[in-house]
Design a protein around this motif. Structure first.
Motif, short mmCIF file in Angstrom:
data_model
loop_
_atom_site.label_atom_id
_atom_site.label_comp_id
_atom_site.label_asym_id
_atom_site.label_seq_id
_atom_site.Cartn_x
_atom_site.Cartn_y
_atom_site.Cartn_z
N ALA A 1 -13.67 -36.54 -4.75
CA ALA A 1 -14.86 -37.65 -4.14
C ALA A 1 -14.30 -39.01 -3.74
CB ALA A 1 -15.94 -36.84 -5.32
N CYS A 2 -13.70 -39.21 -4.67
CA CYS A 2 -13.32 -40.41 -4.28
C CYS A 2 -12.50 -40.88 -3.38
CB CYS A 2 -12.98 -42.07 -5.19
SG CYS A 2 -13.95 -42.38 -6.95
N LEU A 3 -11.73 -39.39 -3.14
CA LEU A 3 -10.89 -39.44 -1.38
C LEU A 3 -11.27 -39.83 0.05
CD1 LEU A 3 -7.95 -40.52 -0.39
CD2 LEU A 3 -7.93 -37.45 -1.23
N LEU A 4 -12.49 -38.88 -0.61
CA LEU A 4 -13.66 -38.36 1.06
C LEU A 4 -14.78 -39.30 1.20
CD1 LEU A 4 -13.13 -34.44 0.10
CD2 LEU A 4 -11.38 -36.15 1.63
N HIS A 5 -14.88 -39.77 -0.28
CA HIS A 5 -16.66 -39.82 0.35
C HIS A 5 -16.88 -40.55 1.78
CE1 HIS A 5 -15.11 -44.30 -0.91
NE2 HIS A 5 -16.13 -44.69 -0.53
N ASP A 6 -16.13 -41.46 2.10
CA ASP A 6 -16.21 -42.61 2.76
C ASP A 6 -16.02 -41.69 4.29
OD1 ASP A 6 -18.26 -44.37 2.40
OD2 ASP A 6 -17.04 -45.72 2.19
N LEU A 7 -15.74 -40.94 4.46
CA LEU A 7 -15.09 -40.21 5.77
C LEU A 7 -16.16 -40.18 6.78
CD1 LEU A 7 -13.31 -36.81 4.88
CD2 LEU A 7 -12.79 -38.94 5.13
N PHE B 1 -20.64 -37.39 -11.10
CA PHE B 1 -20.91 -38.19 -10.11
C PHE B 1 -21.37 -39.78 -10.17
CE2 PHE B 1 -25.07 -40.20 -8.05
CZ PHE B 1 -24.40 -40.40 -6.96
N ILE B 2 -22.41 -40.41 -11.42
CA ILE B 2 -21.72 -41.78 -12.04
C ILE B 2 -20.02 -42.38 -11.88
CG2 ILE B 2 -22.68 -43.09 -13.45
CD1 ILE B 2 -24.74 -40.80 -14.43
N ALA B 3 -19.37 -41.45 -12.25
CA ALA B 3 -18.42 -42.55 -12.26
C ALA B 3 -17.83 -42.80 -10.63
CB ALA B 3 -17.25 -41.02 -12.72
N ALA B 4 -17.38 -41.87 -10.05
CA ALA B 4 -17.45 -41.48 -8.77
C ALA B 4 -18.34 -43.19 -7.93
CB ALA B 4 -17.28 -40.71 -7.94
N CYS B 5 -19.40 -43.21 -8.45
CA CYS B 5 -20.01 -44.29 -7.63
C CYS B 5 -19.70 -45.66 -8.13
CB CYS B 5 -21.56 -44.03 -8.07
SG CYS B 5 -22.34 -42.80 -6.97
N GLU B 6 -19.62 -45.40 -9.41
CA GLU B 6 -18.77 -47.18 -10.19
C GLU B 6 -17.53 -47.59 -9.71
OE1 GLU B 6 -18.70 -49.02 -14.66
OE2 GLU B 6 -18.83 -46.26 -14.41
N MET B 7 -16.70 -46.34 -9.14
CA MET B 7 -15.29 -46.30 -8.74
C MET B 7 -15.79 -47.13 -7.30
SD MET B 7 -13.64 -45.71 -11.70
CE MET B 7 -14.18 -46.03 -12.04
N ASP B 8 -16.12 -46.34 -6.76
CA ASP B 8 -16.75 -47.48 -5.71
C ASP B 8 -17.25 -48.34 -5.74
OD1 ASP B 8 -17.36 -47.24 -2.76
OD2 ASP B 8 -19.09 -46.41 -2.73
N ALA C 1 -16.89 -33.78 -4.70
CA ALA C 1 -16.90 -34.36 -3.45
C ALA C 1 -18.33 -34.45 -1.89
CB ALA C 1 -15.55 -34.26 -2.38
N LEU C 2 -19.02 -32.90 -2.01
CA LEU C 2 -20.19 -33.04 -0.43
C LEU C 2 -21.34 -33.80 -1.88
CD1 LEU C 2 -19.78 -29.65 -0.13
CD2 LEU C 2 -20.06 -31.04 1.82
N LEU C 3 -21.59 -33.95 -2.84
CA LEU C 3 -22.82 -34.02 -3.63
C LEU C 3 -22.10 -36.04 -3.49
CD1 LEU C 3 -23.42 -31.65 -6.70
CD2 LEU C 3 -24.43 -32.53 -4.40
N VAL C 4 -21.37 -37.03 -3.92
CA VAL C 4 -20.84 -37.44 -3.40
C VAL C 4 -20.59 -38.44 -2.43
CG1 VAL C 4 -19.31 -39.88 -4.23
CG2 VAL C 4 -19.33 -37.74 -6.48
N GLY C 5 -20.23 -37.34 -1.30
CA GLY C 5 -20.87 -38.21 0.14
C GLY C 5 -21.70 -38.10 0.72
N GLU C 6 -22.83 -37.48 0.34
CA GLU C 6 -23.71 -37.37 0.40
C GLU C 6 -24.98 -38.12 -0.14
OE1 GLU C 6 -27.93 -34.27 1.35
OE2 GLU C 6 -25.93 -33.56 0.46
N TYR C 7 -25.09 -38.48 -1.36
CA TYR C 7 -25.95 -39.33 -2.09
C TYR C 7 -25.01 -40.77 -2.70
CZ TYR C 7 -28.70 -35.40 -2.12
OH TYR C 7 -29.35 -34.09 -2.07
N PRO D 1 -10.99 -37.82 -13.99
CA PRO D 1 -10.64 -36.18 -13.84
C PRO D 1 -10.20 -36.18 -12.09
CG PRO D 1 -12.50 -36.05 -14.41
CD PRO D 1 -11.92 -37.67 -14.32
N LEU D 2 -9.26 -35.00 -11.49
CA LEU D 2 -9.51 -34.82 -10.63
C LEU D 2 -10.48 -34.07 -9.24
CD1 LEU D 2 -7.23 -33.93 -7.52
CD2 LEU D 2 -7.59 -31.16 -9.53
N THR D 3 -11.93 -33.97 -10.13
CA THR D 3 -12.77 -33.87 -9.28
C THR D 3 -13.10 -35.20 -8.57
OG1 THR D 3 -14.03 -33.58 -11.66
CG2 THR D 3 -13.38 -31.31 -10.60
#
Length: 409
Positions: A251-257, A338-345, A298-304, A245-247
């Motif tokens: 988050a994936c786009l911003l996670h490593d800023l 969050f788990i999904a974003a981590c897996e995509m990362d 995005a903030l939570l994925v960035g931090e964790y 989803p968009l969320t």
């Protein structure tokens, strides 16, 4: 009065893909004539009407003249004398500047069908450079049709570059920009959207935090692709392939800023990039007035996100803190995203796109273990307030310790 389908409905029919939205233009009619036929007026900027029975939109043929900065800096003129060709020439791309009548007779004065066949995104006229929003629109169309082989014409990319350098992009409202960005992220190849913005210099203007990631190296042992910008695009690509989803995509786009802030002498390591990046993520969120659910994730994925990757190694106490940060008891879906974003990362790395990610199931199991702690027995003991909170925390920690021990057997 003559009525034509225009824009996307014609384009997608010719491409052989499903038509979702139908826009119609009315030539040779006045506002009074539309009203007399029962059409209902909408829109303050130019004459658009709703059909009395279907509710579909019909717009009077119109011309436009640049009168100010930004997307809204135009004066429109609609009258029965405006021709179909005059209406079509004000559109952005040739593939969007075609019309057809009810018998599918095509009007194509600017060779849109030829560009469809050549898989080219080309501007209709030099007036393209008057509207900064078109930079985002073309990049979005490039993301949508990349899988069909479409590319942006070099001369159109030049105009987009001129717009990026002119300062006009800064006149775009947050709302209009986010609408295009969010739609682009949900296309089949959203990474192409970022690539095109970067190619024309718009990324540096709109999202300099992302632009700064290109050319920044990472340790090759963890990132075979090395370049942080390339990694970010790969993560976004994986998110689209897995229908996130968009969320999650945001988050994936911003996670490593945060890696864009690392001094060169510290490359390729990026110590504490998770925390350093939070202020940048906040800045991007505020700039585009991003919806709250996208901002928070995005903030939570960035931090964790590195916690996610090290989930199997985390102490039960650290795992509990992670679960608390996500409020997994009341908002389980956010932790799942969050788990999904981590897996995509993890998958967004050269040659590792199909790697397994056991951390996902481990984290889900930990959340289930923590949620399984019953509060009622503690209430029956007469506990309340801070004392109850501490007791719940102790029981959840005990449950996580048992879970970790069982998982390691």
């Amino acid at each position: 009065m003559r009525i034509y389908k225009v824009g996307g409905a014609v384009r997608d029919r010719l491409l052989g893909i499903p038509v979702t939205d139908i826009d119609r233009v009315v030539v040779g009619a006045t506002t009074e004539e539309m009203l007399s036929r029962g059409f209902r007026p909408v829109g303050a900027d130019f004459p658009v009407f709703l059909h009395p029975k279907t509710g579909e939109e019909y717009a009077l043929a119109r011309t436009e003249r640049k009168s100010g900065r930004g997307y809204g800096g135009f004066t429109f003129h609609a009258s029965p004398e405006v021709t179909l060709e005059e209406d079509l020439i004000r559109r952005d791309l040739t593939i969007n500047a075609m019309a057809e009548d009810d018998h599918q007779n095509l009007t194509d004065p600017y060779h849109g069908q030829r560009d469809l066949e050549a898989r080219i995104l080309r501007h209709v006229s030099p007036a393209f450079a008057e509207d900064p929003l078109r930079v985002l629109r073309v990049a979005r169309f490039a993301a949508r049709y990349a899988e069909l082989g479409f590319t942006v014409a070099p001369e159109t990319l030049d105009l987009m570059r001129q717009l990026s350098e002119s300062g006009e992009l800064e006149a775009l409202t947050a709302e209009r920009s986010w609408k295009e960005i969010s739609r682009a992220l949900m296309e089949s190849q959203p990474q192409v959207f970022i690539e095109v913005l970067r190619a024309c210099g718009a990324l540096k203007v709109l999202m300099p935090e992302i632009d700064a990631l290109f050319g920044v190296p990472q340790p090759e042992t963890h990132h075979p692709e090395i370049d942080t910008g390339a990694h970010t695009l790969s993560v976004l690509e994986q998110a689209a392939k897995h229908n996130q989803p968009l969320t999650v995509r945001w988050a994936c786009l911003l996670h490593d800023l945060g890696k864009g802030l690392t001094p060169e002498e510290e490359w390729p390591r990026h110590i504490a990039h998770e925390f350093k990046g939070l202020k940048l993520i906040k800045a991007v969120n505020e700039r585009f007035k991003v919806p709250r659910d996208c901002q928070e994730l995005a903030l939570l994925v960035g931090e964790y996100h590195t916690h996610g990757h090290r989930a199997l190694e985390l102490k039960p106490s650290t795992l509990l803190e992670l679960l608390q940060s996500f409020d997994v008891y009341r908002r389980p879906q956010r932790f799942e995203e969050f788990i999904a974003a981590c897996e995509m990362d993890a998958r967004g790395r050269k040659g590792l796109e199909h790697r397994s990610y056991p951390q996902a199931d481990y984290l889900r199991g930990a959340a289930t273990a923590a949620r399984s702690v019953a509060v009622q027995p503690l209430l029956e003991k007469g506990l309340k307030g801070p004392e109850l909170g501490e007791a719940i925390k102790r029981e959840r920690l005990r449950a996580l310790k048992a879970y970790k021990e069982a998982a390691s057997i």
